[in-house]
Design a protein around this motif. Sequence first.
Motif, PDB file in Angstrom:
ATOM      1  N   ASP A 116       0.660  -1.099   0.083  1.00  0.00           N
ATOM      2  CA  ASP A 116      -0.317  -0.717  -0.185  1.00  0.00           C
ATOM      3  C   ASP A 116       0.383   1.184  -0.091  1.00  0.00           C
ATOM      4  O   ASP A 116       2.208   0.882   0.072  1.00  0.00           O
ATOM      5  CB  ASP A 116      -0.630  -0.139   1.271  1.00  0.00           C
ATOM      6  N   TYR A 117       0.287   2.606  -0.637  1.00  0.00           N
ATOM      7  CA  TYR A 117       1.138   3.691  -0.311  1.00  0.00           C
ATOM      8  C   TYR A 117      -0.214   4.430  -0.542  1.00  0.00           C
ATOM      9  O   TYR A 117      -1.296   4.616  -0.553  1.00  0.00           O
ATOM     10  CB  TYR A 117       1.749   3.901  -1.821  1.00  0.00           C
ATOM     11  N   ASP A 157      -1.092   8.160  -0.997  1.00  0.00           N
ATOM     12  CA  ASP A 157      -1.567   8.573  -2.089  1.00  0.00           C
ATOM     13  C   ASP A 157      -1.864  10.283  -1.501  1.00  0.00           C
ATOM     14  O   ASP A 157      -1.113  10.887  -0.230  1.00  0.00           O
ATOM     15  CB  ASP A 157      -2.976   8.634  -2.952  1.00  0.00           C
ATOM     16  N   ARG A 216      -3.382  12.815  -1.587  1.00  0.00           N
ATOM     17  CA  ARG A 216      -4.515  13.139   0.067  1.00  0.00           C
ATOM     18  C   ARG A 216      -4.129  12.866   1.089  1.00  0.00           C
ATOM     19  O   ARG A 216      -5.129  12.987   1.839  1.00  0.00           O
ATOM     20  CB  ARG A 216      -6.000  13.068  -1.570  1.00  0.00           C
ATOM     21  N   ALA A 251      -4.240   9.432   2.017  1.00  0.00           N
ATOM     22  CA  ALA A 251      -4.944   7.873   1.986  1.00  0.00           C
ATOM     23  C   ALA A 251      -4.495   6.346   1.513  1.00  0.00           C
ATOM     24  O   ALA A 251      -3.617   6.866   0.447  1.00  0.00           O
ATOM     25  CB  ALA A 251      -6.906   8.441   0.973  1.00  0.00           C
ATOM     26  N   TRP A 252      -4.786   5.562   2.098  1.00  0.00           N
ATOM     27  CA  TRP A 252      -4.318   5.133   1.742  1.00  0.00           C
ATOM     28  C   TRP A 252      -5.284   3.912   0.595  1.00  0.00           C
ATOM     29  O   TRP A 252      -5.444   3.517   0.503  1.00  0.00           O
ATOM     30  CB  TRP A 252      -3.829   3.368   2.837  1.00  0.00           C
ATOM     31  N   GLN A 253      -3.646   3.777  -0.406  1.00  0.00           N
ATOM     32  CA  GLN A 253      -4.282   2.666  -1.726  1.00  0.00           C
ATOM     33  C   GLN A 253      -3.245   1.816  -2.006  1.00  0.00           C
ATOM     34  O   GLN A 253      -2.038   1.567  -1.512  1.00  0.00           O
ATOM     35  CB  GLN A 253      -3.960   3.849  -2.234  1.00  0.00           C
ATOM     36  N   SER A 254      -4.033   0.797  -2.225  1.00  0.00           N
ATOM     37  CA  SER A 254      -3.575  -0.293  -2.188  1.00  0.00           C
ATOM     38  C   SER A 254      -2.873  -0.928  -3.898  1.00  0.00           C
ATOM     39  O   SER A 254      -3.910  -0.247  -4.803  1.00  0.00           O
ATOM     40  CB  SER A 254      -4.802  -2.039  -2.579  1.00  0.00           C
ATOM     41  N   THR A 283       2.550   1.993  -8.269  1.00  0.00           N
ATOM     42  CA  THR A 283       1.629   2.352  -7.395  1.00  0.00           C
ATOM     43  C   THR A 283       0.506   3.821  -8.600  1.00  0.00           C
ATOM     44  O   THR A 283       1.477   3.850  -9.545  1.00  0.00           O
ATOM     45  CB  THR A 283       2.252   3.619  -6.415  1.00  0.00           C
ATOM     46  N   GLY A 284       0.331   4.377  -7.897  1.00  0.00           N
ATOM     47  CA  GLY A 284      -0.266   5.565  -9.285  1.00  0.00           C
ATOM     48  C   GLY A 284       1.191   7.006  -9.161  1.00  0.00           C
ATOM     49  O   GLY A 284       1.666   7.268  -8.111  1.00  0.00           O
TER      50      GLY A 284
END
Length: 439
Positions: free
Chosen positions: A96-97, A99, A101, A103-106, A124-125
Amino acid sequence: MRTTNRALRRSRRLVPAVALTSALLAGGAVLGAAPASAESGPLGLSVHAPNEIGGAGGPVEFTETVGNRWDRDLAVTLELSIDSEIGTPPYSLSLDYLDDRGAWQSVPLTARTEADRTVTSGVTGAILVPHGGKEVRLRIGAPMGRPHDGATNGGLGHTIVLRSTARGPQDVPAVTLTETRTIVVGWISNSVVGVPGTAVAGGAPIEFEVQLRNPTPSAYTNLGNVLFADRHAKVEARGADGAWAPVAPAIGIPDDPAGFYMDGRNSTAAAGSYGVKQVRVTFPADMPPGRTQLNPCVFVNEGPDTPFRGTTLCSPGASVQILAPAAPAPAPTTAPEQGSTPAAPKAGGGATAVRPAAAVTPAAAAPVAAAAPEAVKPVAAADGGVTPFSERPAEAKEGTLAATGADTGWDRPVAGVAALLLGTGAGVLALVRRRRAVR
């Protein structure tokens, strides 16, 4: 033996991993080194990966610092890959990272098999890195399945390798950097400590400890801290108030031992935690003499309706010799008073002869003749008495500790360290059944 043999074979692979894990952590030459870093053109990359994560546990947070010496902000992506043992099950790893904003993103992951390893990777994005650089927060975990659907076959190995690659925009030259870090995979475990070597069927309970250790930096949820014992045994745990409370048995496979959850189903264990349960076990009076096992196992992400199905980690148990209850002594018969003789029948009639008055003491009349005592019969033992079996099990010496490790039938070359074994096959643990020797 159903899944037991497969689980034992699996354990032989994990035992050396535990020893190697300890050596790696003790040495620290590789894992405890300074964070890796590299620079190329306007970008720099420093990887601060964790030294260890917990298998089947929660993710562990770390950071990667992306440097930016360019005169403008850069949109950077991180390509992440993890090398693990061949046969790593699906959903065994997570990344996960955080972002822009907050928020945790998978990170969506895909897995492929190479010659000597499984490679799980994702991207990642876009992460906006301002001039001067940015510290990116990430998490890595080895959940070994999904919530309430833990993997029941395969493993990661004792270490995994994380590779991080930073890529900048295409219009920025020479901005691709890769750094590699090695991470130990540790495990949670439980164990039995201080188990007496003998117990009497129908007698006083035996008392000991069930210890739960989580030496890893991962927190555990959906956890089952289980003690397996004879399904007819009574298991009690001491509460915080000092009172003993019965623990309800759970049955996984008919005719197998019952599992007793020390902390209930879906319990938790914090990172680096250690817990102790005071336990006592009473064996029923009709339990035949012989050996019985007390086996500790930890289950993670069990199915909601099926106990003991999930990621399975078992440690060496203890063997207890069950002794038959002592037979009560026969009741004593009434003997004639000293100095007196029973009255003899009078010849030719049924009347009893009477002694002269001078022979009778003032305080008592002549004693009545005692009935002829019947032959003393053996008292049946609680297990039904004498049986046609001539061989009797060797009884363990009172007060001795139960055998552990190889003496219990768990074939592990481990001393003082809980050997871990990962559940295999269909994932339902079939423990070694108690061998009953009837006396």
